[in-house]
Design a protein around this motif. Structure first.
Motif, short mmCIF file in Angstrom:
data_model
loop_
_atom_site.label_atom_id
_atom_site.label_comp_id
_atom_site.label_asym_id
_atom_site.label_seq_id
_atom_site.Cartn_x
_atom_site.Cartn_y
_atom_site.Cartn_z
N PRO A 78 -19.44 -19.60 57.85
CA PRO A 78 -19.11 -18.21 58.18
C PRO A 78 -19.98 -17.71 59.32
CG PRO A 78 -19.51 -18.47 55.82
CD PRO A 78 -19.93 -19.74 56.49
N ASP A 79 -19.48 -16.73 60.05
CA ASP A 79 -20.23 -16.19 61.17
C ASP A 79 -20.83 -14.81 60.89
OD1 ASP A 79 -17.89 -14.75 61.15
OD2 ASP A 79 -17.46 -15.00 63.27
N LYS A 80 -20.62 -14.30 59.70
CA LYS A 80 -21.15 -12.97 59.35
C LYS A 80 -22.60 -13.10 58.88
CE LYS A 80 -16.58 -11.36 58.10
NZ LYS A 80 -15.93 -12.64 58.36
N PRO A 81 -23.45 -12.13 59.23
CA PRO A 81 -24.86 -12.21 58.86
C PRO A 81 -25.11 -12.30 57.35
CG PRO A 81 -24.54 -10.53 60.53
CD PRO A 81 -23.17 -10.98 60.11
N ASN A 82 -24.25 -11.70 56.54
CA ASN A 82 -24.50 -11.69 55.10
C ASN A 82 -23.98 -12.93 54.39
OD1 ASN A 82 -21.73 -11.23 55.09
ND2 ASN A 82 -21.84 -9.66 53.49
N SER A 83 -23.45 -13.89 55.14
CA SER A 83 -22.87 -15.06 54.48
C SER A 83 -23.38 -16.39 55.05
CB SER A 83 -21.34 -15.00 54.57
OG SER A 83 -20.93 -14.91 55.92
N ARG A 84 -24.47 -16.35 55.76
CA ARG A 84 -24.97 -17.57 56.40
C ARG A 84 -25.61 -18.54 55.41
NH1 ARG A 84 -26.45 -14.42 61.53
NH2 ARG A 84 -24.40 -14.41 62.50
N HIS A 85 -25.72 -18.15 54.16
CA HIS A 85 -26.28 -19.02 53.12
C HIS A 85 -25.21 -19.90 52.48
CE1 HIS A 85 -24.49 -15.70 50.98
NE2 HIS A 85 -24.51 -16.43 49.87
N ARG A 86 -23.94 -19.71 52.87
CA ARG A 86 -22.86 -20.45 52.22
C ARG A 86 -21.95 -21.11 53.25
NH1 ARG A 86 -18.15 -16.74 52.25
NH2 ARG A 86 -18.98 -14.64 52.56
N ALA A 87 -21.14 -22.05 52.75
CA ALA A 87 -20.15 -22.73 53.58
C ALA A 87 -19.00 -23.14 52.67
CB ALA A 87 -20.75 -23.94 54.27
N GLU A 88 -17.86 -23.39 53.31
CA GLU A 88 -16.68 -23.82 52.57
C GLU A 88 -16.37 -25.28 52.89
OE1 GLU A 88 -11.99 -22.58 51.86
OE2 GLU A 88 -13.12 -21.61 53.48
N ALA A 117 -29.49 -29.58 53.88
CA ALA A 117 -30.46 -29.78 54.97
C ALA A 117 -30.40 -28.64 55.98
CB ALA A 117 -30.21 -31.11 55.66
N ALA A 118 -29.24 -28.00 56.10
CA ALA A 118 -29.07 -26.88 57.03
C ALA A 118 -29.44 -25.54 56.40
CB ALA A 118 -27.63 -26.84 57.53
N GLY A 119 -29.93 -25.57 55.16
CA GLY A 119 -30.34 -24.33 54.49
C GLY A 119 -29.23 -23.63 53.74
N ILE A 120 -28.08 -24.27 53.62
CA ILE A 120 -26.97 -23.70 52.85
C ILE A 120 -27.32 -23.84 51.36
CG2 ILE A 120 -24.51 -23.96 52.28
CD1 ILE A 120 -25.01 -22.95 55.15
N THR A 121 -27.15 -22.77 50.61
CA THR A 121 -27.47 -22.81 49.18
C THR A 121 -26.25 -22.67 48.28
OG1 THR A 121 -27.93 -20.43 49.18
CG2 THR A 121 -29.81 -21.93 49.52
N LEU A 122 -25.08 -22.41 48.87
CA LEU A 122 -23.87 -22.24 48.08
C LEU A 122 -22.68 -22.80 48.84
CD1 LEU A 122 -22.58 -20.95 45.49
CD2 LEU A 122 -22.14 -18.93 46.91
N LEU A 123 -21.93 -23.67 48.17
CA LEU A 123 -20.68 -24.19 48.73
C LEU A 123 -19.52 -23.71 47.86
CD1 LEU A 123 -21.61 -27.90 49.53
CD2 LEU A 123 -21.32 -26.02 51.15
N HIS A 124 -18.36 -23.55 48.47
CA HIS A 124 -17.16 -23.23 47.70
C HIS A 124 -15.98 -23.96 48.32
CE1 HIS A 124 -15.50 -20.26 50.67
NE2 HIS A 124 -16.77 -20.18 50.99
N LEU A 125 -14.92 -24.07 47.53
CA LEU A 125 -13.71 -24.73 47.99
C LEU A 125 -12.56 -24.33 47.10
CD1 LEU A 125 -12.89 -27.22 45.85
CD2 LEU A 125 -14.85 -28.29 46.91
N ASP A 126 -11.35 -24.63 47.56
CA ASP A 126 -10.19 -24.50 46.69
C ASP A 126 -9.38 -25.77 46.81
OD1 ASP A 126 -7.42 -23.74 48.33
OD2 ASP A 126 -9.23 -23.13 49.41
N THR A 127 -8.69 -26.10 45.72
CA THR A 127 -7.87 -27.31 45.69
C THR A 127 -6.66 -27.08 44.82
OG1 THR A 127 -7.97 -29.73 45.41
CG2 THR A 127 -9.04 -28.39 43.70
N GLU A 128 -5.64 -27.86 45.05
CA GLU A 128 -4.42 -27.71 44.26
C GLU A 128 -4.73 -27.93 42.78
OE1 GLU A 128 0.03 -29.65 43.71
OE2 GLU A 128 -1.18 -30.27 45.42
#
Length: 172
Positions: A78-88, A117-128
């Motif tokens: 994400p590119d928003k300042p409040n969401s840089r701790h997560r990725a999808e 390693a990049a400092g991400i502390t939360l991942l999320h995803l969706d799947t069928e």
């Protein structure tokens, strides 16, 4: 072997990546496209991803076996300042000829390790919902949040639910 691709590699490997995308859709995986998958559209889609890689909005990892691209996974940042701790986690794909040998888990682990390693502390995803991918995510320690019914059409055009998952990481 799994490696992170640069924007140039995404562009240079676009034809192989497009073949993988086409195979994944044609084999029934619900990753946002309908069958039959047009080869030119698959190629254009991957070429567009190179710009997102260059901008730091997308990380792409590819798996090769004997000089053949057989799988990929991406992280959308994400590119928003409040969401840089997560990725999808997006577009985990394994060629149908390479399935059942743990490659999906290897790709998922590579993405998780790179995220931490990049400092991400939360991942999320969706799947069928009820797809083979759900077994992978559950067995890899992901937490199921819930199901959104009739969320997207399968490659065959049938509406199906999507299941949301998340995983907390320890930042590296």
């Amino acid at each position: 072997m799994v490696t992170r691709l640069s924007e140039f590699q995404v562009h240079d490997l676009a034809e192989e990546l497009a073949e993988l995308l086409t195979d994944t859709v044609e084999s029934g995986a619900s990753i946002g496209f309908l069958a039959p998958m047009d080869a030119a559209a698959a190629l254009a889609w991957w070429r567009e991803r190179a710009a997102a890689v260059a901008a730091g909005q997308l990380g792409v990892w590819a798996a090769h076996e004997r000089d053949r691209l057989v799988g990929t996974v991406s992280l959308a940042f994400p590119d928003k300042p409040n969401s840089r701790h997560r990725a999808e986690v997006v577009k985990l794909m394994v060629h149908r000829d390479a399935r059942g040998r743990g490659l999906g888990r290897t790709l998922l682990s590579a993405a998780e390790e790179a995220a931490a390693a990049a400092g991400i502390t939360l991942l999320h995803l969706d799947t069928e919902t009820d797809s083979p991918a759900e077994r992978l995510y559950r067995s890899a320690g992901w937490t199921r949040v819930g199901v959104i019914p009739d969320y997207a059409a399968s490659p065959a055009g049938v509406l199906c639910g999507t299941t949301i998952y998340y995983k907390r990481l320890c930042a590296g």
